[in-house]
Scaffold this active site. Structure first.
Site, PDB file in Angstrom:
ATOM      1  N   GLY A  14     -52.177   6.714  41.412  1.00 10.87           N
ATOM      2  CA  GLY A  14     -51.536   6.813  40.107  1.00 10.87           C
ATOM      3  C   GLY A  14     -52.488   6.530  38.964  1.00 10.87           C
ATOM      4  O   GLY A  14     -52.147   5.830  38.012  1.00 10.87           O
ATOM      5  N   SER A 143     -45.267  -6.461  39.593  1.00 11.03           N
ATOM      6  CA  SER A 143     -44.792  -6.976  38.313  1.00 11.03           C
ATOM      7  C   SER A 143     -44.298  -8.395  38.480  1.00 11.03           C
ATOM      8  O   SER A 143     -43.813  -8.786  39.546  1.00 11.03           O
ATOM      9  CB  SER A 143     -43.644  -6.101  37.779  1.00 11.03           C
ATOM     10  OG  SER A 143     -42.954  -6.752  36.718  1.00 11.03           O
ATOM     11  N   TYR A 156     -36.003  -2.205  40.637  1.00 11.98           N
ATOM     12  CA  TYR A 156     -37.437  -2.306  40.330  1.00 11.98           C
ATOM     13  C   TYR A 156     -37.958  -3.703  40.659  1.00 11.98           C
ATOM     14  O   TYR A 156     -39.021  -3.850  41.279  1.00 11.98           O
ATOM     15  CB  TYR A 156     -37.656  -1.986  38.853  1.00 11.98           C
ATOM     16  CG  TYR A 156     -39.075  -2.175  38.380  1.00 11.98           C
ATOM     17  CD1 TYR A 156     -40.103  -1.362  38.852  1.00 11.98           C
ATOM     18  CD2 TYR A 156     -39.397  -3.174  37.457  1.00 11.98           C
ATOM     19  CE1 TYR A 156     -41.404  -1.522  38.416  1.00 11.98           C
ATOM     20  CE2 TYR A 156     -40.700  -3.337  37.014  1.00 11.98           C
ATOM     21  CZ  TYR A 156     -41.704  -2.519  37.501  1.00 11.98           C
ATOM     22  OH  TYR A 156     -42.992  -2.693  37.074  1.00 11.98           O
TER      23      TYR A 156
END
Length: 265
Positions: A14, A143, A156
């Site tokens: 990515g 995260s 998420y």
């Protein structure tokens, strides 16, 4: 500081935009040969060309890591010019609008495939060779929400907890091999899109008119931390470069939070 990355080869998933692009550029500037990955060939090629124009070495691998066939294509392209020593699993997606009552199970499965299983695919294709050579670095980008989840984006947050757990489990699997596995848990990341969104939000909420006025209030409202600002891409990329280097050999199985001291509001 010389990170001793000359002669190393790094795949950053990515990396055709955003944080992945920054990581690829920093690794290349430190001497690593970088494989820029994405699904959009034009964007990935543009990043690779920019790296080469700055004196770095970069090639491109195109493929959808959400599928086994795409991962096979990335494996073939990445290994064409030599073995991969450093794997940075940066690929991920999120949806700020997702909520418990509006996010169907299918969306949970889809984001898990992108944020977690894609990393499993690359690990299974690249890490065996690292183990055989006796050296390698595997880095997950996650995260802080994996540790400090909010009511929004529950799927998420769950994938980021899984990413951190994956990194720790892989470290146990790779003990005494010379291959390390770690996770970097990011706080807010300032990208052009994020900044535009927050500028609009700040103006609508009366937080100010300029970025300098809006950023402190936005941080306090959305991502409170002790530094008082949103993380810049370089804040994360420099740490990833260190973890990718031979200098980080005594760090494995850990999640490093890079979030300005994020705390629950």
């Amino acid at each position: 500081m010389d990170l001793q990355l000359n002669g190393k080869r790094a795949l950053v998933t990515g990396s055709s935009t955003g944080l992945g692009e920054e990581i690829a550029k920093v690794l290349a500037a430190e001497g690593a040969a970088v494989v820029v990955h994405g699904r959009d060939e034009a964007r990935a090629t543009a990043v690779a060309q920019a790296i080469r124009q700055d004196g770095g070495e970069a090639t491109v691998a195109i493929g959808d890591l959400g599928t086994d066939a795409g991962a096979d294509a990335v494996r073939a392209a990445s290994g064409a010019d030599g073995p991969v020593d450093i794997l940075v699993n940066n690929l991920g997606t999120y949806n700020p609008a997702a909520a418990w009552v509006t996010t169907p199970p299918a969306d949970w499965s889809e984001i898990y495939n992108t944020n977690v299983v894609s990393s499993v695919r690359t690990i299974q294709r690249f890490v065996p060779d690292m183990r055989e050579r006796g050296w390698g670095r595997v880095i997950q980008i996650s995260s802080v929400l994996g540790e400090l989840p909010m009511a929004s984006q529950p799927h998420y947050a769950a994938t980021n907890a899984a990413r951190n757990n994956l990194a720790a489990s892989l470290a146990r699997e790779l003990k005494h091999t010379g291959v390390t596995s770690n996770s970097v848990a990011a706080g807010g990341i300032l990208t052009p899109g994020t900044q535009a969104y927050l500028l609009d939000l700040g103006k609508r909420n009366g937080w100010g008119e300029t970025w300098e006025e809006i950023e402190p209030t936005a941080v306090g409202a959305l991502a409170p931390n002790d530094v008082g600002r949103i993380g810049r891409r370089r804040d994360y990329a420099d740490l990833v470069a260190f973890l990718a280097s031979p200098l980080s050999g005594y760090i494995t199985g850990t999640t490093l939070r890079v979030d300005g001291g994020w705390y629950d509001a």
